[in-house]
Design an enzyme around this catalytic site. Structure first.
Site, PDB file in Angstrom:
ATOM      1  N   HIS A 236       0.683  -0.806  -0.218  1.00 43.22           N
ATOM      2  CA  HIS A 236      -0.388   0.272   0.092  1.00 43.22           C
ATOM      3  C   HIS A 236       0.526   1.199   0.206  1.00 43.22           C
ATOM      4  O   HIS A 236       1.987   1.591   0.361  1.00 43.22           O
ATOM      5  CB  HIS A 236      -0.342   0.061   1.108  1.00 43.22           C
TER       6      HIS A 236
ATOM      7  N   HIS B 116      11.849  -0.923 -12.482  1.00 42.16           N
ATOM      8  CA  HIS B 116      11.677  -2.390 -12.963  1.00 42.16           C
ATOM      9  C   HIS B 116      11.524  -2.730 -11.233  1.00 42.16           C
ATOM     10  O   HIS B 116      12.569  -2.549 -10.905  1.00 42.16           O
ATOM     11  CB  HIS B 116      12.743  -2.321 -13.502  1.00 42.16           C
TER      12      HIS B 116
HETATM   13  C1  LIG Z   1      24.018  -5.950  -7.612  1.00 42.02           C
HETATM   14  C2  LIG Z   1      24.475  -6.266  -9.241  1.00 42.02           C
HETATM   15  C3  LIG Z   1      23.681  -5.606 -10.371  1.00 42.02           C
HETATM   16  C4  LIG Z   1      25.661  -6.371  -9.024  1.00 42.02           C
HETATM   17  O1  LIG Z   1      26.716  -6.218 -10.555  1.00 42.02           O
HETATM   18  P1  LIG Z   1      27.800  -5.898 -11.111  1.00 42.02           P
HETATM   19  O2  LIG Z   1      27.925  -4.195 -10.857  1.00 42.02           O
HETATM   20  O3  LIG Z   1      28.301  -6.007 -12.066  1.00 42.02           O
HETATM   21  O4  LIG Z   1      29.050  -6.155  -9.257  1.00 42.02           O
HETATM   22  P2  LIG Z   1      29.815  -7.724  -9.502  1.00 42.02           P
HETATM   23  O5  LIG Z   1      29.291  -8.777 -10.357  1.00 42.02           O
HETATM   24  O6  LIG Z   1      31.454  -7.030 -10.202  1.00 42.02           O
HETATM   25  O7  LIG Z   1      30.295  -7.884  -7.813  1.00 42.02           O
HETATM   26  C5  LIG Z   1      30.364  -6.985  -6.938  1.00 42.02           C
HETATM   27  C6  LIG Z   1      30.613  -7.702  -5.941  1.00 42.02           C
HETATM   28  O8  LIG Z   1      29.289  -7.738  -5.391  1.00 42.02           O
HETATM   29  C7  LIG Z   1      28.617  -8.532  -4.867  1.00 42.02           C
HETATM   30  N1  LIG Z   1      27.470  -9.306  -5.096  1.00 42.02           N
HETATM   31  C8  LIG Z   1      27.258  -8.596  -6.834  1.00 42.02           C
HETATM   32  N2  LIG Z   1      25.869  -9.049  -6.317  1.00 42.02           N
HETATM   33  C9  LIG Z   1      25.744  -9.293  -5.221  1.00 42.02           C
HETATM   34  C10 LIG Z   1      24.401  -9.680  -4.417  1.00 42.02           C
HETATM   35  N3  LIG Z   1      23.081  -9.723  -5.327  1.00 42.02           N
HETATM   36  N4  LIG Z   1      24.705 -10.080  -3.795  1.00 42.02           N
HETATM   37  C11 LIG Z   1      25.302  -9.984  -3.025  1.00 42.02           C
HETATM   38  N5  LIG Z   1      26.783  -9.906  -2.836  1.00 42.02           N
HETATM   39  C12 LIG Z   1      26.602  -9.198  -4.255  1.00 42.02           C
HETATM   40  C13 LIG Z   1      30.314  -9.747  -6.005  1.00 42.02           C
HETATM   41  O9  LIG Z   1      30.502 -11.061  -5.325  1.00 42.02           O
HETATM   42  C14 LIG Z   1      31.053  -9.143  -5.494  1.00 42.02           C
HETATM   43  O10 LIG Z   1      32.025  -9.357  -4.334  1.00 42.02           O
HETATM   44  P3  LIG Z   1      33.042  -8.707  -3.496  1.00 42.02           P
HETATM   45  O11 LIG Z   1      33.793  -7.517  -4.638  1.00 42.02           O
HETATM   46  O12 LIG Z   1      33.720  -8.957  -2.805  1.00 42.02           O
HETATM   47  O13 LIG Z   1      33.579 -10.471  -4.743  1.00 42.02           O
HETATM   48  C15 LIG Z   1      24.190  -7.879  -9.716  1.00 42.02           C
HETATM   49  O14 LIG Z   1      25.160  -8.652  -9.077  1.00 42.02           O
HETATM   50  C16 LIG Z   1      22.693  -8.156  -9.288  1.00 42.02           C
HETATM   51  O15 LIG Z   1      22.284  -8.361  -7.787  1.00 42.02           O
HETATM   52  N6  LIG Z   1      21.541  -7.686 -10.779  1.00 42.02           N
HETATM   53  C17 LIG Z   1      20.514  -7.857 -10.577  1.00 42.02           C
HETATM   54  C18 LIG Z   1      19.374  -8.824 -11.510  1.00 42.02           C
HETATM   55  C19 LIG Z   1      18.451  -9.181 -11.749  1.00 42.02           C
HETATM   56  O16 LIG Z   1      17.404  -8.839 -10.480  1.00 42.02           O
HETATM   57  N7  LIG Z   1      18.244  -9.147 -12.690  1.00 42.02           N
HETATM   58  C20 LIG Z   1      17.102  -9.999 -12.839  1.00 42.02           C
HETATM   59  C21 LIG Z   1      16.050  -9.875 -14.215  1.00 42.02           C
HETATM   60  S1  LIG Z   1      14.168  -9.874 -14.338  1.00 42.02           S
END
Ligand SMILES: CC(C)(COP(=O)(O)OP(=O)(O)OC[C@H]1O[C@@H](n2cnc3c(N)ncnc32)[C@H](O)[C@@H]1OP(=O)(O)O)[C@@H](O)C(=O)NCCC(=O)NCCS
Length: 200
Positions: free
Chosen positions: A123, A132
């Protein structure tokens, strides 16, 4: 109607359009390699006349870029018949609500947003344009989400939180504090790992 974006997200959008009774003429996509998606042809140029359209592209910035090009589009709003949407919800044009999503009373959702499969928006939430909310993400009551922000799959945001513009909330994050603009936040509890203003 037409779907702008012949991607995987475009396939889901097509099935929601079908379930809502729309007749899909074609996809529009710049990629010349794409000729047909599902059973629909893919056009590589914008039709020269007014058309009904939904931008079926998951990337929030690309949706905004297309809208800013001022094509002669009439944007449709698509809601899957199996989404549960309070009658007191306002949905902006170009927004799509996917199956299983729940949107409760007095929520305002801007233009060209995606409320993905099984997302829950409680709510009084206010979502700006181009947001998104990914599958299975949950927003408690009175959450505000700024323009262009992406809430990752399975993330949870407790009630009353304000999340800024163009943020990325990582998959599975638990957000218990407000988030400034243009930050990436991951983990439980959510911590900022990237930020323009904080120079991380
Ligand atoms: C958060 C996110 C954008 C980060 O992506 P990025 O900028 O490429 O970052 P990296 O993959 O280089 O990760 C950086 C650090 O964060 C950590 N990390 C990344 N995503 C994480 C998550 N969701 N939860 C916890 N830790 C996460 C990685 O392990 C890494 O840690 P480190 O530095 O200790 O090795 C991505 O991992 C994510 O979760 N995206 C959401 C995807 C999604 O929901 N898609 C739905 C489509 S419908």
């Amino acid at each position: 109607m037409y779907l702008y974006g012949a991607s995987g997200h475009g396939k889901v959008a097509a099935e929601i359009a079908e379930a809502s009774g729309y007749v899909i003429e074609a996809y529009i996509d710049e990629n010349p390699m794409k000729e047909k998606v599902l059973s629909y042809p893919v056009l590589h140029e914008i039709p020269p006349h007014d058309i009904e359209i939904l931008i079926s592209i998951g990337n929030n910035r690309i949706r905004k870029r297309i809208v800013n090009q001022d094509y002669p589009f009439n944007y449709v709003t698509l809601t899957h018949p199996r989404a549960i949407i309070s009658k007191r919800v306002k949905l902006g044009e170009g927004t799509i609500v996917m199956p299983g999503a729940t949107i409760n009373a007095s929520v305002r959702i801007g233009k060209h947003c995606i409320i993905n499969t099984n997302a829950s928006v409680d709510h009084d939430c206010i979502l700006d344009d181009f947001v998104h909310i990914s599958p299975n993400a949950a927003l408690g009551g009175n959450v505000q989400v700024g323009e262009g922000t992406h809430i990752g799959i399975g993330a949870s945001v407790i009630q009353g939180i304000t999340i800024g513009k163009w943020c990325t909330i990582g998959a599975g994050a638990i957000i218990i504090n407000d988030v400034p603009d243009e930050c990436t936040v991951v983990g439980n509890p959510g911590k900022v790992i990237k930020s323009k203003s904080l120079k991380i």
